[in-house]
Structure formats: structure tokens, C-alpha cells
Design a protein around this motif. Structure first.
Motif, PDB file in Angstrom:
ATOM      1  N   GLY A 100       0.875  -1.157   0.135  1.00 53.85           N
ATOM      2  CA  GLY A 100      -0.122  -0.083   0.051  1.00 53.85           C
ATOM      3  C   GLY A 100       0.907   1.331   0.015  1.00 53.85           C
ATOM      4  N   HIS A 101       0.454   2.218  -0.906  1.00 50.71           N
ATOM      5  CA  HIS A 101       1.115   3.214  -0.993  1.00 50.71           C
ATOM      6  C   HIS A 101       0.423   4.685  -0.266  1.00 50.71           C
ATOM      7  CE1 HIS A 101      -1.777   4.074  -4.044  1.00 50.71           C
ATOM      8  NE2 HIS A 101      -1.754   5.332  -3.962  1.00 50.71           N
ATOM      9  N   LEU A 102       1.109   5.900   0.150  1.00 49.90           N
ATOM     10  CA  LEU A 102       0.405   6.856   0.534  1.00 49.90           C
ATOM     11  C   LEU A 102       0.726   7.970  -0.158  1.00 49.90           C
ATOM     12  CD1 LEU A 102       2.527   6.826   4.116  1.00 49.90           C
ATOM     13  CD2 LEU A 102       0.242   5.859   3.643  1.00 49.90           C
ATOM     14  N   ALA A 103      -0.332   8.900  -0.136  1.00 49.16           N
ATOM     15  CA  ALA A 103      -0.289  10.075  -0.956  1.00 49.16           C
ATOM     16  C   ALA A 103       0.609  10.740  -1.154  1.00 49.16           C
ATOM     17  CB  ALA A 103      -1.652  10.833  -0.474  1.00 49.16           C
ATOM     18  N   GLN A 104       1.748  11.068  -0.204  1.00 53.30           N
ATOM     19  CA  GLN A 104       2.838  11.648  -0.011  1.00 53.30           C
ATOM     20  C   GLN A 104       3.968  10.934  -0.811  1.00 53.30           C
ATOM     21  OE1 GLN A 104       1.183  10.637   2.657  1.00 53.30           O
ATOM     22  NE2 GLN A 104       2.414  10.411   4.221  1.00 53.30           N
ATOM     23  N   ASP A 105       3.876   9.542  -1.055  1.00 52.23           N
ATOM     24  CA  ASP A 105       5.035   8.810  -1.604  1.00 52.23           C
ATOM     25  C   ASP A 105       5.456   9.451  -3.084  1.00 52.23           C
ATOM     26  OD1 ASP A 105       5.004   7.179   0.407  1.00 52.23           O
ATOM     27  OD2 ASP A 105       3.764   5.659  -0.674  1.00 52.23           O
ATOM     28  N   TRP A 106       6.669   9.779  -3.061  1.00 53.71           N
ATOM     29  CA  TRP A 106       7.290  10.341  -4.374  1.00 53.71           C
ATOM     30  C   TRP A 106       7.441   9.407  -5.400  1.00 53.71           C
ATOM     31  CZ3 TRP A 106       7.238  15.567  -5.132  1.00 53.71           C
ATOM     32  CH2 TRP A 106       7.215  16.468  -3.733  1.00 53.71           C
ATOM     33  N   ILE A 107       6.436   8.801  -6.195  1.00 58.70           N
ATOM     34  CA  ILE A 107       6.594   7.935  -7.115  1.00 58.70           C
ATOM     35  C   ILE A 107       5.920   8.465  -8.404  1.00 58.70           C
ATOM     36  CG2 ILE A 107       6.763   5.772  -5.607  1.00 58.70           C
ATOM     37  CD1 ILE A 107       3.870   5.357  -5.573  1.00 58.70           C
ATOM     38  N   ALA A 108       6.227   7.892  -9.569  1.00 56.30           N
ATOM     39  CA  ALA A 108       5.684   8.532 -10.729  1.00 56.30           C
ATOM     40  C   ALA A 108       4.538   7.572 -11.182  1.00 56.30           C
ATOM     41  CB  ALA A 108       6.907   8.397 -11.762  1.00 56.30           C
ATOM     42  N   SER A 109       4.687   6.283 -10.823  1.00 53.43           N
ATOM     43  CA  SER A 109       3.332   5.244 -11.190  1.00 53.43           C
ATOM     44  C   SER A 109       2.639   4.792 -10.014  1.00 53.43           C
ATOM     45  CB  SER A 109       4.031   4.314 -12.029  1.00 53.43           C
ATOM     46  OG  SER A 109       4.514   4.765 -13.322  1.00 53.43           O
ATOM     47  N   PHE A 110       1.368   5.133  -9.709  1.00 49.12           N
ATOM     48  CA  PHE A 110       0.906   4.692  -8.422  1.00 49.12           C
ATOM     49  C   PHE A 110       0.354   3.505  -8.600  1.00 49.12           C
ATOM     50  CE2 PHE A 110       1.272   9.296  -7.737  1.00 49.12           C
ATOM     51  CZ  PHE A 110       1.552   9.374  -6.517  1.00 49.12           C
ATOM     52  N   PRO A 111       0.412   2.639  -7.642  1.00 49.78           N
ATOM     53  CA  PRO A 111      -0.035   1.254  -7.916  1.00 49.78           C
ATOM     54  C   PRO A 111      -1.450   1.079  -7.948  1.00 49.78           C
ATOM     55  CG  PRO A 111       1.452   1.616  -5.906  1.00 49.78           C
ATOM     56  CD  PRO A 111       0.955   3.055  -6.386  1.00 49.78           C
ATOM     57  N   PRO A 112      -1.709   0.120  -8.778  1.00 45.08           N
ATOM     58  CA  PRO A 112      -3.306  -0.357  -8.998  1.00 45.08           C
ATOM     59  C   PRO A 112      -3.796  -1.211  -7.651  1.00 45.08           C
ATOM     60  CG  PRO A 112      -1.772  -1.548 -10.324  1.00 45.08           C
ATOM     61  CD  PRO A 112      -1.005  -0.663  -9.715  1.00 45.08           C
ATOM     62  N   ALA A 113      -4.636  -1.528  -7.687  1.00 51.78           N
ATOM     63  CA  ALA A 113      -4.891  -2.625  -6.445  1.00 51.78           C
ATOM     64  C   ALA A 113      -4.268  -3.796  -6.410  1.00 51.78           C
ATOM     65  CB  ALA A 113      -6.632  -2.916  -6.379  1.00 51.78           C
ATOM     66  N   ALA A 114      -3.912  -4.530  -5.429  1.00 55.85           N
ATOM     67  CA  ALA A 114      -3.077  -5.712  -5.449  1.00 55.85           C
ATOM     68  C   ALA A 114      -3.625  -7.023  -5.755  1.00 55.85           C
ATOM     69  CB  ALA A 114      -2.099  -5.491  -4.063  1.00 55.85           C
ATOM     70  N   ASN A 115      -3.194  -7.631  -6.519  1.00 59.10           N
ATOM     71  CA  ASN A 115      -3.591  -8.940  -6.409  1.00 59.10           C
ATOM     72  C   ASN A 115      -3.176 -10.060  -5.775  1.00 59.10           C
ATOM     73  OD1 ASN A 115      -5.469  -8.373  -8.570  1.00 59.10           O
ATOM     74  ND2 ASN A 115      -3.821  -8.503 -10.270  1.00 59.10           N
ATOM     75  N   LEU A 116      -3.796 -11.063  -5.189  1.00 57.68           N
ATOM     76  CA  LEU A 116      -3.268 -12.037  -4.283  1.00 57.68           C
ATOM     77  C   LEU A 116      -3.356 -13.400  -4.942  1.00 57.68           C
ATOM     78  CD1 LEU A 116      -4.466 -11.238  -0.624  1.00 57.68           C
ATOM     79  CD2 LEU A 116      -2.312 -10.399  -2.120  1.00 57.68           C
ATOM     80  N   PRO A 117      -2.385 -14.293  -5.126  1.00 63.43           N
ATOM     81  CA  PRO A 117      -2.487 -15.519  -5.823  1.00 63.43           C
ATOM     82  C   PRO A 117      -3.137 -16.536  -4.917  1.00 63.43           C
ATOM     83  CG  PRO A 117      -0.444 -15.106  -4.909  1.00 63.43           C
ATOM     84  CD  PRO A 117      -0.681 -13.992  -4.682  1.00 63.43           C
ATOM     85  N   ILE A 118      -4.225 -17.232  -5.707  1.00 63.45           N
ATOM     86  CA  ILE A 118      -4.989 -18.319  -5.020  1.00 63.45           C
ATOM     87  C   ILE A 118      -4.104 -19.391  -5.216  1.00 63.45           C
ATOM     88  CG2 ILE A 118      -6.983 -19.884  -5.077  1.00 63.45           C
ATOM     89  CD1 ILE A 118      -8.545 -17.106  -6.497  1.00 63.45           C
ATOM     90  N   LEU A 119      -3.450 -19.914  -3.989  1.00 69.05           N
ATOM     91  CA  LEU A 119      -2.597 -20.867  -4.150  1.00 69.05           C
ATOM     92  C   LEU A 119      -3.082 -22.342  -3.576  1.00 69.05           C
ATOM     93  CD1 LEU A 119       0.446 -19.427  -2.107  1.00 69.05           C
ATOM     94  CD2 LEU A 119       0.154 -19.540  -4.647  1.00 69.05           C
ATOM     95  N   LYS A 120      -4.650 -22.419  -3.392  1.00 69.91           N
ATOM     96  CA  LYS A 120      -5.107 -23.397  -3.296  1.00 69.91           C
ATOM     97  C   LYS A 120      -5.387 -24.308  -4.478  1.00 69.91           C
ATOM     98  CE  LYS A 120      -8.690 -21.132  -0.245  1.00 69.91           C
ATOM     99  NZ  LYS A 120     -10.233 -20.763  -0.190  1.00 69.91           N
TER     100      LYS A 120
END
Length: 622
Positions: free
Chosen positions: A370-390
């Protein structure tokens, strides 16, 4: 007549196909190994006005920095930090996290991706298996069942750390740990479990933190004697706040190579004085754990905690993970907030995870992402995906169509540029993966890898010099190790042209890698080209400068930092000396779920080859 101008072909004319006319250039570091009195003399000369200028110019010329970044014309603009194409991340077999939920809610979602934890008899399991690291869910199950409490685990942890410090040699896992604070946290967690209200599966589970990340009330030293004098810790880093919200038992600050500027983990300030010391590798006490997050990797490998945090600016998580036989993950640049992390480099470093298993890596990643609004990044992350390992629940690996559909890119000339034992072990893992899943491996070419290594070196040196250089000159220079002083003397010599040319090389490399990701999901390499180095006697006593071996350990990890790509190291076996070997997967931007999915499959396939217990290991649950 001036120096002859060189010219790089535009990236549009370069090919990443297997038939590319690009030649592979191995790392060719022109710098002798130095230790002891020789290193001290060289440090003095590098810092002198006259001799320093001569040596710096010679080092840059001999190592192609002058040729590639002063005398070469580029057609591309600079890319000052990783900037990714705006496109949807398409991953199969995943669930998506809701971004506005709490860390405990996110961790609960991660548990939905895992098969149910089987009913386990701890002692019986330990007798059946030659070696077994306990997982986060093992701790949680033991707490919920009442078989053990977080408080008792904390007491055992403190006893184990004391034992590790009293060994000969001192294992040097930690820079600082506070017995009172650890027992207070453990007592609060024990009370929550007694009421049947743990905050998450992480509640009461010991987690260590690299001393580059703010974790109040500890100081953040960055492995130095002076950083805490100029930078006060007033709050937890963002990732630490998220772990606290999950109830994690934060057990102290792990040792690291000073300011993250080395690959051995030798530290002149936090060891067994009056001599220098290194974080020792639990698989062989005579060998180093690696840098710079060696303390975190070694603590996990030794069983002191199932997971720990590190920071990865040049392979500093993945390298020690491979050398110590654990999993190491760095996410896409910006995926985890850097708020509260020592600002050693702005565009290269990422908070990373070291864990004994891919499952625990997933849980930790879910908790801290998760990022914060004040993070100095050019490309803001999309929602994270989690792998279904079942998919792997019943052990029938062939059922996972997701794994078999993954396309892996491999640059064989680069892949093969490693020690024979590393290369053989990595090929064995790839062959098993192909046999079990039919995974397709595509042959590619990655141009200008040596130029990328040098561009990363210029960038990381320039950024740390600009970030903390004033405080270093004012307070740190005389309290720093000889290798750090040599580094800063060289870093301060990089010119504007060299730095901007390095960022133009970043643009070119981003183009090459994005071209590869048009046809492949990830790139595979060994994690390191060699296994853990011996802690040499002269290096331990006076410090060591060994850029040749350092380049060998780092050569596969640069793209993850310079281009901000997600990458993971998975243990796959051992060399002829019983030292761990890691396989690295480098993914498309924001594709952490794909990496974790394939890493889990590799972990299961190679489990029979990874049963050797470390020489130094502790069991906190029995």
C-alpha cells in the motif's frame, strides 16, 4: 583533436529476440580486492585532493564509466525514476484487495488464498522431516490452541538471541533488541489470545526489522555509529504501522552492511569488537550472510522469526535471501510505501520481505503493501492481486493450468555466467518446472546489461551522496568504515553528464524489458552468480573492499532496482559445500501475484532438495 565520440543505436533499432546481433558483455570490474593496511592507505589516497583525483579518474576510465557515460551519445531522454506503462494488470487465479480496508482485513484475505493448515503434531512433524521452518500459521495455531503463548515465544526468542551472541564467532544477527519492549508486546498479545481476540494471524508472531526502517522506540542507525545523531526517530515507518495493526511481535533491529553499501554484511560497528564482524551465515558460520539485509535473512534462516523486513536498493533483500536459503521478495517500485525508511536512495530502494516460505512471504506482503499520497513515485500502484494457492492443496501439481500458462524468458548467455554449481542447480529447477507443468521457456536477449550495472552504480552513488552527503561530511566520515569512505570518495566524483547519461540508460533498459514482457510474463535468472563468500580474516579485522565478488553477487539483481520491477528469490537447493542456491524471478510491473504463484510451485517442486538444516538454528515452538 578531442576524444572520439561514440554513439548508441536508438532503442527502436535494437532487438531483444534470441537472434539479436547484440553481444553479451560480462561484468569486468577493474578494482583489486583490498583489506587491512592496504585498504587504509587507499582510503587516505582516495580522500586526498591530488591522489584522490588521479585514482577516481583512473577507476572510472578502467571500469568503462568514462567511455559509456561521458563519451557516448544517446538518442533517448533520461528517465529519472521507474515509470511504467499505464495498463491493466492481467493476472489469472487471483483475488483483488480492496484498497480502503485495514491491514488485518487484508491479511484475512490472504488466508483465503491458502489451503487449510493441516492438524499438526509439532514434535511428530519435526521427527518425520529432516528440517522444517515453522510458518506464521504454525505460530498462530499454537497460540490459538493454547499449546504455547506469545510471551513464552518471546522469552525463547530472547534466550536464543543471547545464545547466538555468545557463540564463537558471534552470529551478529541484531544491532538492537529491547527485552522490556519485546516482553510488553508479547504480554499484550497473550492477553488478546486469552480473550479469543487476536488482531490477525500475525498476532504475537516474532518479526524482525532491518535497521534502515523506523521502528519506534529504536534508533535507526543504518549500520553506522553516527546516523542516529542527525536523524531522530519520531514515529514508526508506514510498513511498521501496518504490522503493528496486525499484532506482529516486533523483536528488534537487524544488522546490516553499513549504509547498505556492500554485499558481505561486514560491519565495523555492530559485531564482536575490537575486531570488525560480519553477520554470520547460519548454514556455515565461516561465511557471510550477504548484504545489506544480511541480519534479517540470517535471523529467518536461523529460526528466530518466520519473517523479517529488509530494504532492497541493489539486491539487498534477494541476495542475502539466496545466500541464507530463504525467500526474498521486493515489490514493484511504489507498491510498499517508503515513508519512514532511511532515505539512502530515492528511486532504487524498496521495502522487501525475507521469509522462510512463500506462504509467509504472501502474508507479509499483504500486510505491508500500500502506498501513501505523499509517496514520491511516478506510477501509482493499482489494487494488489493475491495468488490463490489452493491449486496445490491436494499435491497434484498438474492441476494448475495457471502455472502451465506462464511464459518465462531466459537470456542463456547471461544465465550461464555463474559458477558451475549455481548454474547446474538452477537448470535442475527449471527442468523440473518444465517437466511437471510444461512451462514454456522463451530465449531472449537483453542488450547492454553491463552498461545497466554501471548506470545503477552511478545512480545509487549519486543519490546517497546527495541525500546524506552533507551529514556524512560533517559527522560521518571519521566514524565510517574504510569501504564506505572509499565509496563516498568515488560517489562524489560523478558528474552531471554521467548521472544524466545513466538515466538515459534507464530509459533504454525499461524499453528492452517492456519489449520482453510483451511475449513473456517474467524473466528467470540465478539470484546470485556464486554462493556465500568466506568471511576472510583480514577483512574481518580491518574491513574489505571487493568489487569483483560484489559484482558477481549483484549481477542478476540490478533490473529489479534500476527499473523498479518486482522480483523474488526462491531457495532451490545447495552447492557442493552445502551452501544455499536461489532462483530469481523478475516480473512485469505490478505482477507480484504471478511471481508468488510461480514461486510457490517451485518451492513445492524443490522441497525435497531443501531439507538441509542450518548449522545454527533455533526452535521457538518446541
Amino acid at each position: 583533436m578531442g576524444t572520439k565520440k561514440l554513439e548508441l543505436r536508438p532503442v527502436s533499432e535494437m532487438s531483444t529476440s534470441k537472434d539479436s546481433d547484440t553481444n553479451y558483455t560480462a561484468a569486468n570490474v577493474k578494482a583489486p580486492r583490498m583489506a587491512g593496511l592496504l585498504l587504509r592507505c587507499f582510503t587516505w589516497m582516495m580522500e586526498s585532493d591530488i591522489f584522490g583525483l588521479i585514482f577516481r579518474l583512473k577507476l572510472k576510465k578502467d571500469n568503462l564509466i568514462t567511455k559509456v557515460f561521458q563519451q557516448t551519445e544517446y538518442h533517448e531522454p533520461p528517465m529519472f525514476q521507474p515509470h511504467f506503462p499505464i495498463e491493466e494488470v492481467e493476472e489469472s487465479g487471483v483475488i483483488q484487495l480492496e484498497q480502503n480496508r485495514s491491514p488485518p482485513d487484508h491479511v484475512a484475505r490472504a488466508l483465503e488464498c491458502l489451503y487449510p493448515l493441516p492438524s499438526r503434531n509439532a514434535i511428530g512433524d519435526r521427527n518425520r522431516h529432516p528440517f522444517l521452518h515453522w510458518k506464521i500459521r504454525d505460530y498462530a495455531e499454537a497460540f490459538v490452541s493454547g499449546r504455547i503463548t506469545p510471551y513464552l515465544v518471546a522469552e525463547r526468542f530472547l534466550s536464543a538471541v543471547e545464545d547466538s551472541c555468545n557463540r564463537s564467532p558471534n552470529m551478529c544477527f541484531f544491532i538492537a533488541y529491547n527485552e522490556e519492549d519485546i516482553l510488553r508486546q508479547a504480554s499484550e498479545s497473550t492477553a488478546r489470545h486469552a480473550k479469543g481476540k487476536p488482531l490477525s494471524v500475525l498476532d504475537g508472531v516474532p518479526i524482525a526489522v532491518k535497521d534502515e526502517i523506523d521502528c519506534f522506540p529504536y534508533l535507526t542507525t543504518g549500520g553506522t555509529k553516527w546516523m542516529q545523531k542527525v536523524r531522530k526517530v519520531k514515529d514508526d515507518a508506514a510498513c511498521i504501522k501496518r504490522l503493528r495493526a496486525c499484532g506482529a511481535l516486533l523483536v528488534g533491529k537487524t544488522n546490516m552492511h553499513e549504509l547498505g553499501q556492500g554485499t558481505t554484511g561486514i560491519n565495523p560497528h555492530y559485531g564482536c569488537l575490537p575486531f570488525l564482524e560480519a553477520v554470520r551465515n547460519p548454514y556455515d558460520k565461516d561465511r557471510c550472510a550477504g548484504g545489506s539485509s544480511g541480519g534479517s535473512a540470517a535471523a529467518v534462516a536461523a529460526g528466530l522469526c518466520p519473517a523479517a523486513l529488509g530494504v532492497d536498493g541493489g539486491g539487498s533483500v534477494r541476495m542475502p535471501a539466496a545466500l541464507c536459503g530463504v525467500v526474498g521478495l521486493k515489490g514493484t517500485y511504489g507498491r510498499v510505501s517508503s515513508a519512514g525508511v532511511l532515505p539512502l536512495n530515492w528511486t532504487l530502494g524498496s521495502v522487501g520481505i525475507l521469509a522462510a516460505s512463500v506462504e509467509d512471504t504472501l502474508i507479509m506482503y499483504t500486510a505491508i503493501q500500500g502506498h501513501l499520497a505523499q509517496d514520491w513515485i511516478a506510477s501509482f500502484p493499482p489494487a494488489a492481486n493475491l495468488p490463490i494457492l489452493k491449486d496445490f492443496e491436494d499435491g497434484d501439481l498438474s492441476k494448475s493450468k495457471i502455472i502451465s500458462s506462464i511464459k518465462i524468458a531466459k537470456y542463456s548467455k547471461w544465465f550461464d555466467d555463474s559458477d558451475k554449481s549455481v548454474r547446474t542447480t538452477c537448470y535442475s529447477a527449471l527442468n523440473v518446472l518444465q517437466q511437471e507443468y510444461g512451462v514454456k521457456v522463451l530465449e531472449v536477449t537483453i542488450p547492454e546489461l553491463e552498461e545497466m550495472r554501471l548506470a545503477h552504480f552511478i545512480t545509487i552513488g549519486s543519490e546517497i551522496s546527495a541525500s546524506i552527503g552533507i551529514d556524512y561530511d560533517r559527522m560521518g566520515i571519521h566514524d565510517s568504515g574504510a569501504d564506505i569512505r572509499v565509496c563516498f570518495a568515488l560517489y562524489g566524483s560523478f558528474s552531471t553528464r554521467e548521472l544524466l547519461s545513466a538515466q538515459r540508460m534507464r530509459f533504454r533498459q525499461m524499453h528492452y524489458h517492456m519489449e520482453i514482457f510483451k511475449t513473456a510474463d517474467l524473466i528467470v535468472t540465478p539470484t546470485t552468480a556464486a554462493t556465500a563468500p568466506v568471511c576472510s580474516a583480514d577483512g574481518l579485522k580491518y574491513g574489505e573492499l571487493n568489487y569483483v565478488y560484489g559484482a558477481k553477487l549483484m549481477q542478476y539483481q540490478i533490473a529489479g532496482n534500476f527499473l523498479g520491477l518486482p522480483a523474488i528469490s526462491v531457495p532451490i537447493g545447495y552447492d557442493e559445500n552445502g551452501l544455499p542456491v536461489g532462483l530469481q524471478l523478475i516480473g512485469r510491473p505490478w505482477s507480484e501475484a504471478t511471481l508468488l504463484h510461480l514461486a510457490s510451485a517451485i518451492e513445492l517442486l524443490m522441497a525435497p532438495n531443501c531439507t538441509k538444516p542450518p548449522e545454527v538454528v533455533y526452535d521457538l515452538l518446541i
